[in-house]
Design an enzyme around this catalytic site. Structure first.
Site, PDB file in Angstrom:
ATOM      1  CB  SER A   7      -0.880   0.008   1.244  1.00 35.14           C
ATOM      2  OG  SER A   7      -1.358   1.313   1.474  1.00 35.14           O
ATOM      3  CG  HIS A  32      -3.891  -1.451  -1.703  1.00 36.67           C
ATOM      4  ND1 HIS A  32      -5.033  -2.135  -2.059  1.00 36.67           N
ATOM      5  CD2 HIS A  32      -4.254  -0.646  -0.668  1.00 36.67           C
ATOM      6  CE1 HIS A  32      -6.033  -1.772  -1.274  1.00 36.67           C
ATOM      7  NE2 HIS A  32      -5.590  -0.860  -0.425  1.00 36.67           N
ATOM      8  CG  ASP A  34      -4.918   2.574   0.783  1.00 36.57           C
ATOM      9  OD1 ASP A  34      -5.925   1.872   0.637  1.00 36.57           O
ATOM     10  OD2 ASP A  34      -3.840   2.156   1.245  1.00 36.57           O
ATOM     11  CG  MET A  36      -8.015   7.522   2.407  1.00 35.62           C
ATOM     12  SD  MET A  36      -7.049   7.570   3.917  1.00 35.62           S
ATOM     13  CE  MET A  36      -6.457   5.877   3.958  1.00 35.62           C
ATOM     14  CG  HIS A  65      -9.125   0.565  -0.665  1.00 37.54           C
ATOM     15  ND1 HIS A  65      -8.542   0.325   0.565  1.00 37.54           N
ATOM     16  CD2 HIS A  65     -10.466   0.620  -0.439  1.00 37.54           C
ATOM     17  CE1 HIS A  65      -9.482   0.240   1.489  1.00 37.54           C
ATOM     18  NE2 HIS A  65     -10.655   0.432   0.916  1.00 37.54           N
ATOM     19  CG  MET A  67     -11.010   3.698   1.937  1.00 36.58           C
ATOM     20  SD  MET A  67      -9.485   3.622   2.902  1.00 36.58           S
ATOM     21  CE  MET A  67      -8.297   3.660   1.570  1.00 36.58           C
ATOM     22  CG  MET A 138     -11.621  -2.318   4.863  1.00 41.49           C
ATOM     23  SD  MET A 138     -10.078  -1.972   4.006  1.00 41.49           S
ATOM     24  CE  MET A 138      -9.120  -1.157   5.286  1.00 41.49           C
ATOM     25  CG  ASP A 176      -6.220  -2.586   3.025  1.00 39.63           C
ATOM     26  OD1 ASP A 176      -5.157  -2.383   3.634  1.00 39.63           O
ATOM     27  OD2 ASP A 176      -6.795  -1.730   2.323  1.00 39.63           O
TER      28      ASP A 176
END
Ligand code: DX5
Ligand code: ZN
Length: 217
Positions: A7, A32, A34, A36, A65, A67, A138, A176
């Site tokens: 990540s 990965h 992330d 957000m 991913h 979020m 998660m 994750d």
């Protein structure tokens, strides 16, 4: 085969391109990413322009991913920016809009998946199990790297693995949060086949050794 997906949340954001190449050379399979928005989770990380730059800097498979609240608004744009896979949280919108977000990703020829927060039961993935390439469980509350693995999520992983196998689906099962040399074997024996690891790879000086250790080598 187990996929190791470091990540980039734990990478040096000023050197993202080199960081990606470094873990690729270290033997990692996917990267990965992330994303957000400060709304769905209490943190803000990176967005579309950064993903587009990263895409130019590496050939690695980019597992994005999201979020973010109501991901249907942006799913297509993350595909255009270079995502190879986009996963969306089932908690982030209505079932209709989650289906629309997944359909938008598929229409772009990319892989799609659904994500479950720790408090969300395995059943929440059922409506999409047959039509997604991956379910992500998660094992920490999303928002930050470096948290402790929640062992109470192992039953959810076992349940999803059983459903995927019973139905003969190709669907991958990703975990994750808090994955390291101690917790990776727990997640793998529960049925996970994709391991996300931030701290346990980017936080290590010898990243090749870190990736090999997660594989159990
Ligand atoms: C948390 C992120 C994770 C995080 C994992 O919201 O989705 O991908 O970066 O970091 P570690 O492996 O340090 O728990
Ligand atoms: Zn993540």
């Amino acid at each position: 085969m187990v996929i190791i997906a470091p990540s980039i949340l734990s990478a040096d954001f000023a050197r993202l391109g080199q960081e990606a190449e470094d873990v690729r050379r270290a033997g990692a399979d996917w990267l990965h990413v992330d994303v957000m928005d400060g709304l769905f989770v209490p943190n803000i990380s990176l967005g579309i322009p950064v993903l587009a730059s990263l895409r130019k800097a590496t050939d690695m498979f980019l597992d994005v991913h999201l979020m973010i609240d109501r991901p249907v608004r942006y799913a297509e744009r993350f595909c255009d920016a270079g995502a190879d896979m986009v996963t969306v949280h089932v908690e982030a919108d209505t079932p209709e809009n989650i289906s629309a977000a997944l359909a938008a990703v598929r229409a772009k020829g990319k892989r799609c998946g659904v994500v479950l927060k720790p408090g969300t039961p395995a059943e929440a993935a059922l409506p999409w199990l047959a039509e997604t390439d991956m379910v992500l469980v998660m094992t920490v509350e999303p928002g930050f790297g470096g948290q402790s693995f929640m062992a109470d999520q192992l039953d959810k992983i076992r349940t999803l693995r059983a459903w995927i196998d019973e139905r003969g689906l190709e669907c991958r099962l990703e975990v994750d949060g808090g994955i390291d040399v101690r917790t990776a074997p727990l997640a793998l024996s529960a049925g996970a086949d994709v391991l996300v690891a931030g701290t346990a790879v980017f936080g290590q000086r010898d990243r090749a050794a870190a990736v090999a250790a997660l594989r159990g080598e």
